[in-house]
Design an enzyme around this catalytic site. Structure first.
Site, PDB file in Angstrom:
ATOM      1  N   GLU A  28      32.587 -23.602 -33.732  1.00 46.78           N
ATOM      2  CA  GLU A  28      32.163 -23.434 -35.126  1.00 46.78           C
ATOM      3  C   GLU A  28      33.215 -22.674 -35.918  1.00 46.78           C
ATOM      4  OE1 GLU A  28      28.300 -21.616 -35.263  1.00 46.78           O
ATOM      5  OE2 GLU A  28      27.373 -23.210 -34.075  1.00 46.78           O
ATOM      6  N   LYS A  83      33.668 -28.609 -28.904  1.00 53.57           N
ATOM      7  CA  LYS A  83      33.437 -28.262 -30.311  1.00 53.57           C
ATOM      8  C   LYS A  83      33.291 -26.755 -30.421  1.00 53.57           C
ATOM      9  CE  LYS A  83      29.182 -29.078 -32.413  1.00 53.57           C
ATOM     10  NZ  LYS A  83      28.767 -27.702 -32.770  1.00 53.57           N
ATOM     11  N   GLU A  98      27.497 -29.245 -41.372  1.00 56.14           N
ATOM     12  CA  GLU A  98      26.097 -28.821 -41.237  1.00 56.14           C
ATOM     13  C   GLU A  98      25.598 -28.138 -42.506  1.00 56.14           C
ATOM     14  OE1 GLU A  98      24.920 -26.921 -37.591  1.00 56.14           O
ATOM     15  OE2 GLU A  98      22.917 -26.544 -38.360  1.00 56.14           O
ATOM     16  N   ASP A 105      25.014 -25.935 -28.318  1.00 56.61           N
ATOM     17  CA  ASP A 105      24.459 -24.633 -27.937  1.00 56.61           C
ATOM     18  C   ASP A 105      23.061 -24.461 -28.532  1.00 56.61           C
ATOM     19  OD1 ASP A 105      25.222 -24.238 -30.553  1.00 56.61           O
ATOM     20  OD2 ASP A 105      26.374 -22.403 -30.178  1.00 56.61           O
ATOM     21  N   SER A 106      22.597 -25.467 -29.279  1.00 52.88           N
ATOM     22  CA  SER A 106      21.187 -25.499 -29.686  1.00 52.88           C
ATOM     23  C   SER A 106      20.278 -25.513 -28.453  1.00 52.88           C
ATOM     24  CB  SER A 106      20.896 -26.725 -30.571  1.00 52.88           C
ATOM     25  OG  SER A 106      21.353 -27.906 -29.945  1.00 52.88           O
ATOM     26  N   ASP A 137      29.629 -27.839 -26.498  1.00 58.93           N
ATOM     27  CA  ASP A 137      29.856 -26.713 -27.408  1.00 58.93           C
ATOM     28  C   ASP A 137      30.457 -25.512 -26.700  1.00 58.93           C
ATOM     29  OD1 ASP A 137      29.255 -27.271 -30.026  1.00 58.93           O
ATOM     30  OD2 ASP A 137      27.149 -26.672 -29.885  1.00 58.93           O
TER      31      ASP A 137
HETATM   32  O1  KIV Z   1      24.302 -27.105 -31.174  1.00 64.31           O
HETATM   33  C1  KIV Z   1      24.036 -28.127 -31.817  1.00 64.31           C
HETATM   34  O2  KIV Z   1      23.050 -28.821 -31.565  1.00 64.31           O
HETATM   35  C2  KIV Z   1      24.925 -28.487 -32.913  1.00 64.31           C
HETATM   36  C3  KIV Z   1      24.490 -29.611 -33.811  1.00 64.31           C
HETATM   37  C4  KIV Z   1      23.375 -29.188 -34.654  1.00 64.31           C
HETATM   38  C5  KIV Z   1      25.603 -30.145 -34.608  1.00 64.31           C
HETATM   39  O3  KIV Z   1      25.935 -27.887 -33.086  1.00 64.31           O
END
Ligand code: KIV
Length: 256
Positions: free
Chosen positions: A114, A112, A181, A45-46, A84
């Site tokens: 968090e 994934k 992280e 989600d970055s 994500d």
């Molecule tokens: O969203 C993302 O890029 C991440 C990584 C930094 C692990 O969760």
């Protein structure tokens, strides 16, 4: 080459084989990284920052991740593609499973989210639905607004013990690996030694079972913000500026 599966990643625990992971949000990037032999690609989600230009990940929606997962999936033939679950897409177990299925339908092999203990029911529901799950603990970017910034975790005894419990929660609920992280390196190393699934660090020192980096940080494609931990191996931003200036000059006839 055999495709990378969650079981293969898990089987590298305790061996010298390190997991090399990167983010990818579109077809050409995913294909180039896959052809280079990357083990795990994350449609993180970055993308809210690197692709959509938001200040953080808190405005990313399911449609954004689904859209980018579709593109990335077409470029992958070897790596394990993980997507994500964005903020609020896993507020309860049923929602977590439903949204995980959308990501799998878009082409992800795993999902994934968090959090550890607070998300145990969601993680269990996802893995019991047969969906491979990658954990993520430590600094949780979806909480950056409550926390007031990106702060390294594990500096106090209380935080260290909390992080160890977080890691166990992901392991016990069936995660195949765990992203750490921004965790103090000695604590990340201790977590890595104490659980049976591989850890993948970002800004958490070298003693993890693998490393993950945001693609844009690796290739120098986001010059406006460079995290301290991100060692860049290229300067794509400068290449783009150079190519654009050359094109502009050529088009306007400014070149002799
Ligand atoms: O969203 C993302 O890029 C991440 C990584 C930094 C692990 O969760």
């Amino acid at each position: 080459m055999n495709k990378i599966t969650p079981d293969i990643i898990r089987s590298w625990k305790g061996t010298r084989r390190r997991i090399a992971a990167l983010t990818a949000y579109d077809f050409p990037t995913a294909r180039l990284l896959d052809e280079a032999g990357i083990d795990l690609l994350l449609v993180g989600d970055s993308l809210g920052m690197t692709v959509l230009g938001y200040p953080d990940t808190t405005r990313v929606q399911m449609q954004d991740v689904i859209h980018h997962t579709r593109g990335a999936a077409r470029g992958v033939s070897w790596a394990l593609l993980t997507a994500d679950l964005p903020i609020h897409s896993y507020d309860c177990p049923d929602l977590a499973v439903r949204n995980s299925r959308y990501l799998i339908d878009a082409g992800a092999h795993a999902v994934k989210l968090e959090g550890g203990q607070a998300c145990s029911a969601q993680i269990r529901a996802i893995t019991q639905a047969g969906i491979p799950f990658l954990g993520h603990i430590g600094m949780l970017p979806q909480h950056v607004l409550e926390e007031g910034g990106y702060r390294t975790k594990g500096r106090t005894a209380k935080e260290r013990s909390f992080l160890l419990d977080e890691a166990r929660a992901v392991e016990e609920n069936g995660g195949f690996a765990l992203v750490l992280e921004l965790i103090v390196p000695s604590v990340a190393a201790e977590i890595t030694r104490s659980i049976s699934i591989p850890t993948i660090g970002i800004g958490s020192g070298t003693e993890c079972d693998g490393q993950i980096l945001v693609f844009h940080d690796l290739v120098g494609y986001f010059p406006w913000f460079k995290p301290k931990h991100a060692q860049s191996e290229g300067n794509v931003a400068e290449e783009i500026r150079k190519a654009a200036r050359a094109y502009i000059d050529r088009t306007r006839g400014d070149v002799a």
